[in-house]
Design a protein around this motif. Structure first.
Motif, PDB file in Angstrom:
ATOM      1  N   ILE A 103       0.853  -1.187   0.000  1.00 30.89           N
ATOM      2  CA  ILE A 103       0.000   0.000   0.000  1.00 30.89           C
ATOM      3  C   ILE A 103       0.889   1.237   0.000  1.00 30.89           C
ATOM      4  CG2 ILE A 103      -1.796   1.298   1.191  1.00 30.89           C
ATOM      5  CD1 ILE A 103      -2.760  -1.263   2.456  1.00 30.89           C
ATOM      6  N   PHE A 104       0.735   2.063  -1.021  1.00 26.68           N
ATOM      7  CA  PHE A 104       1.502   3.297  -1.125  1.00 26.68           C
ATOM      8  C   PHE A 104       0.553   4.475  -0.966  1.00 26.68           C
ATOM      9  CE2 PHE A 104       3.433  -0.023  -3.687  1.00 26.68           C
ATOM     10  CZ  PHE A 104       4.730  -0.054  -3.167  1.00 26.68           C
ATOM     11  N   LEU A 105       1.039   5.517  -0.321  1.00 24.44           N
ATOM     12  CA  LEU A 105       0.196   6.662  -0.001  1.00 24.44           C
ATOM     13  C   LEU A 105       0.599   7.869  -0.837  1.00 24.44           C
ATOM     14  CD1 LEU A 105       0.154   6.298   3.889  1.00 24.44           C
ATOM     15  CD2 LEU A 105      -1.432   5.320   2.222  1.00 24.44           C
ATOM     16  N   TYR A 106      -0.420   8.612  -1.275  1.00 22.49           N
ATOM     17  CA  TYR A 106      -0.190   9.821  -2.064  1.00 22.49           C
ATOM     18  C   TYR A 106      -0.925  10.995  -1.424  1.00 22.49           C
ATOM     19  CZ  TYR A 106       1.902   7.256  -5.955  1.00 22.49           C
ATOM     20  OH  TYR A 106       2.734   6.493  -6.741  1.00 22.49           O
ATOM     21  N   GLN A 107      -0.303  12.144  -1.512  1.00 25.45           N
ATOM     22  CA  GLN A 107      -0.901  13.368  -1.008  1.00 25.45           C
ATOM     23  C   GLN A 107      -0.764  14.450  -2.069  1.00 25.45           C
ATOM     24  OE1 GLN A 107      -0.373  14.437   3.181  1.00 25.45           O
ATOM     25  NE2 GLN A 107       0.396  16.427   2.525  1.00 25.45           N
ATOM     26  N   GLY A 108      -1.865  15.141  -2.354  1.00 20.07           N
ATOM     27  CA  GLY A 108      -1.816  16.135  -3.415  1.00 20.07           C
ATOM     28  C   GLY A 108      -3.019  17.038  -3.427  1.00 20.07           C
ATOM     29  N   THR A 109      -3.417  17.442  -4.645  1.00 22.34           N
ATOM     30  CA  THR A 109      -4.461  18.447  -4.821  1.00 22.34           C
ATOM     31  C   THR A 109      -5.422  18.030  -5.919  1.00 22.34           C
ATOM     32  OG1 THR A 109      -2.911  20.186  -4.170  1.00 22.34           O
ATOM     33  CG2 THR A 109      -4.926  20.880  -5.294  1.00 22.34           C
ATOM     34  N   VAL A 110      -6.701  18.210  -5.654  1.00 25.91           N
ATOM     35  CA  VAL A 110      -7.734  18.085  -6.680  1.00 25.91           C
ATOM     36  C   VAL A 110      -8.135  19.494  -7.107  1.00 25.91           C
ATOM     37  CG1 VAL A 110     -10.149  17.477  -7.105  1.00 25.91           C
ATOM     38  CG2 VAL A 110      -8.631  15.845  -5.981  1.00 25.91           C
ATOM     39  N   TRP A 111      -8.198  19.709  -8.411  1.00 24.23           N
ATOM     40  CA  TRP A 111      -8.544  21.024  -8.949  1.00 24.23           C
ATOM     41  C   TRP A 111      -9.667  20.870  -9.962  1.00 24.23           C
ATOM     42  CZ3 TRP A 111      -7.396  22.814 -14.131  1.00 24.23           C
ATOM     43  CH2 TRP A 111      -7.680  24.172 -14.324  1.00 24.23           C
ATOM     44  N   HIS A 112     -10.705  21.710  -9.821  1.00 24.27           N
ATOM     45  CA  HIS A 112     -11.819  21.741 -10.760  1.00 24.27           C
ATOM     46  C   HIS A 112     -11.922  23.145 -11.351  1.00 24.27           C
ATOM     47  CE1 HIS A 112     -14.429  18.089  -9.353  1.00 24.27           C
ATOM     48  NE2 HIS A 112     -13.145  17.835  -9.222  1.00 24.27           N
ATOM     49  N   PRO A 127       1.857   5.659 -12.165  1.00 20.28           N
ATOM     50  CA  PRO A 127       2.231   6.279 -10.887  1.00 20.28           C
ATOM     51  C   PRO A 127       3.586   5.803 -10.370  1.00 20.28           C
ATOM     52  CG  PRO A 127      -0.048   5.561 -10.838  1.00 20.28           C
ATOM     53  CD  PRO A 127       0.559   4.974 -12.081  1.00 20.28           C
ATOM     54  N   GLY A 128       4.391   6.762  -9.956  1.00 22.18           N
ATOM     55  CA  GLY A 128       5.668   6.503  -9.302  1.00 22.18           C
ATOM     56  C   GLY A 128       5.782   7.465  -8.140  1.00 22.18           C
ATOM     57  N   ASP A 129       6.802   8.283  -8.142  1.00 19.86           N
ATOM     58  CA  ASP A 129       6.888   9.331  -7.127  1.00 19.86           C
ATOM     59  C   ASP A 129       5.801  10.377  -7.329  1.00 19.86           C
ATOM     60  OD1 ASP A 129       9.068   8.125  -5.934  1.00 19.86           O
ATOM     61  OD2 ASP A 129      10.531   9.278  -7.096  1.00 19.86           O
ATOM     62  N   ASN A 130       5.367  10.538  -8.583  1.00 22.39           N
ATOM     63  CA  ASN A 130       4.314  11.507  -8.904  1.00 22.39           C
ATOM     64  C   ASN A 130       3.148  10.794  -9.573  1.00 22.39           C
ATOM     65  OD1 ASN A 130       5.663  14.272  -8.338  1.00 22.39           O
ATOM     66  ND2 ASN A 130       7.185  13.177  -9.570  1.00 22.39           N
ATOM     67  N   LEU A 131       1.959  11.337  -9.342  1.00 26.84           N
ATOM     68  CA  LEU A 131       0.736  10.770  -9.901  1.00 26.84           C
ATOM     69  C   LEU A 131      -0.098  11.908 -10.472  1.00 26.84           C
ATOM     70  CD1 LEU A 131      -1.527   8.100  -8.289  1.00 26.84           C
ATOM     71  CD2 LEU A 131      -2.544  10.232  -9.053  1.00 26.84           C
ATOM     72  N   SER A 161      -8.613  17.699 -12.260  1.00 27.18           N
ATOM     73  CA  SER A 161      -7.318  17.023 -12.231  1.00 27.18           C
ATOM     74  C   SER A 161      -6.935  16.657 -10.807  1.00 27.18           C
ATOM     75  CB  SER A 161      -6.227  17.908 -12.841  1.00 27.18           C
ATOM     76  OG  SER A 161      -5.989  19.054 -12.038  1.00 27.18           O
ATOM     77  N   LEU A 162      -6.174  15.594 -10.702  1.00 35.49           N
ATOM     78  CA  LEU A 162      -5.550  15.176  -9.448  1.00 35.49           C
ATOM     79  C   LEU A 162      -4.049  15.124  -9.680  1.00 35.49           C
ATOM     80  CD1 LEU A 162      -5.256  13.777  -6.631  1.00 35.49           C
ATOM     81  CD2 LEU A 162      -5.697  11.599  -7.810  1.00 35.49           C
ATOM     82  N   THR A 163      -3.294  15.858  -8.893  1.00 29.45           N
ATOM     83  CA  THR A 163      -1.834  15.786  -8.916  1.00 29.45           C
ATOM     84  C   THR A 163      -1.372  15.472  -7.503  1.00 29.45           C
ATOM     85  OG1 THR A 163      -1.681  18.195  -8.572  1.00 29.45           O
ATOM     86  CG2 THR A 163      -1.577  17.383 -10.833  1.00 29.45           C
ATOM     87  N   ALA A 164      -0.495  14.482  -7.362  1.00 28.57           N
ATOM     88  CA  ALA A 164      -0.096  14.042  -6.022  1.00 28.57           C
ATOM     89  C   ALA A 164       1.327  13.504  -6.042  1.00 28.57           C
ATOM     90  CB  ALA A 164      -1.059  12.964  -5.511  1.00 28.57           C
TER      91      ALA A 164
END
Length: 314
Positions: free
Chosen positions: A46-55, A184-188, A206-209
């Motif tokens: 299980i890998f975790l991602y943290q980022g931003t959703v933009w509409h 997905p790797g270091d960036n998604l 968009s989702l960037t994480a």
């Protein structure tokens, strides 16, 4: 009656989440004393991602917002005990995508008794020699508050899909979703834009994480605490803003066009047969045609699967 149910559901969710939040420290302590091998197994699957959703909506009025979000990227074969319920298994996803390798699920896990997942994505890999290559993705779209769901496959590099679900009361069922995601790797990154026959390319989400590497497996509950609740809050709050801006409120298509799913299949079939689409007076038709011709040549059946709304929305 539906508004009453929605109000009762919000009260029930609030009470349940409050009680489970109070118990969260005890759950965290229990996880701390669990075996190290179990924690290591979770950490490798299980890998975790943290980022931003933009509409951003550009027509008929401009409206945009962004919020922070946290996702889990789950190996469906290695982390079977930790996969949220109500999702495809690895084997089911492989059959749908016609792949033979690893399957990862990108999703927001339930937190303190509540789940809110507008979009989950299955990343399906094919084994080629000693390496695995991302071959196909499966989108799992759920609308709020009805709880309907549609699953369909798409080409992660670039694909155009006929809109299959009433995801917002401020959008009609016309138009198509242009979808892209990376391996997905270091960036998604996941990008969805709406190609509408009258409004053009009027909406983008968009989702960037980035991958989180410093979190221990036992801290997952704290990492996702109230994350689904925040997503729901942003959905309802921005729906209220659109209503305040006098954007046309559109009823669910089942009240006016009960055969909208069949119409979706027909529109999607027409997309696969037509080499020049996405063109309208608001966009450069030559650019749009070149942009999507390659997509049209490589697309296959998207294999739509719908799940009906839950009571009392049905």
């Amino acid at each position: 009656m539906e508004l009453l149910y929605l109000f009762c559901s919000i009260l029930s969710t609030t009470f349940t989440s409050l009680v489970l939040s109070l118990l969260l420290p005890f759950r965290h302590l229990f996880r701390r004393v669990s075996t190290a091998s179990s924690a290591e197994d979770v950490g490798n699957s299980i890998f975790l991602y943290q980022g931003t959703v933009w509409h951003e909506r550009r027509l008929p009025v401009h409206h945009s917002f962004r919020y922070n979000v946290r996702y889990a990227f789950i190996d469906l074969d290695r982390a079977r005990r930790h996969v949220p319920s109500d999702h495809l298994s690895g084997e089911e996803a492989r059959r749908a995508a016609q792949t033979n390798g690893t399957v990862f699920l990108l999703t927001i896990p339930p937190s303190v008794g509540y789940e809110q997942n507008p979009l989950s994505v299955y990343y399906c890999y094919d084994v080629e020699g000693s390496t695995q290559t991302l071959k196909k993705c499966i989108a799992e779209v759920t609308n709020t508050p009805w709880g309907e769901r549609v699953l369909f496959s798409f080409n992660p590099t670039s694909d155009l899909v006929a809109k299959p679900l009433h995801v917002s009361p401020f959008m009609d069922m016309l138009g198509n979703w242009h979808m892209q995601t990376n391996d997905p790797g270091d960036n998604l990154r996941v990008v969805i834009s709406v190609q509408h026959p009258e409004l053009g390319n009027y909406f983008t989400a968009s989702l960037t994480a980035k991958r989180v590497t410093s979190l221990k497996a036992g801290d997952h509950a704290q990492f996702f605490w109230l994350m689904p609740h925040k997503v729901a809050l942003w959905i309802y709050w921005n729906a209220l803003k659109l209503w305040w801006k006098n954007v046309l409120f559109i009823q669910h298509p089942r009240y006016q066009t009960p055969m909208y799913r069949e119409e979706t299949l027909l529109r999607d079939k027409n997309l696969r047969c037509c080499r020049s689409f996405g063109c309208n007076e608001l966009n450069n038709p030559h650019v749009e045609a070149r942009k999507y011709d390659a997509v049209a040549e490589t697309r296959d059946n998207h294999h739509f699967t719908w799940r009906d709304a839950k009571w009392p929305w049905c």
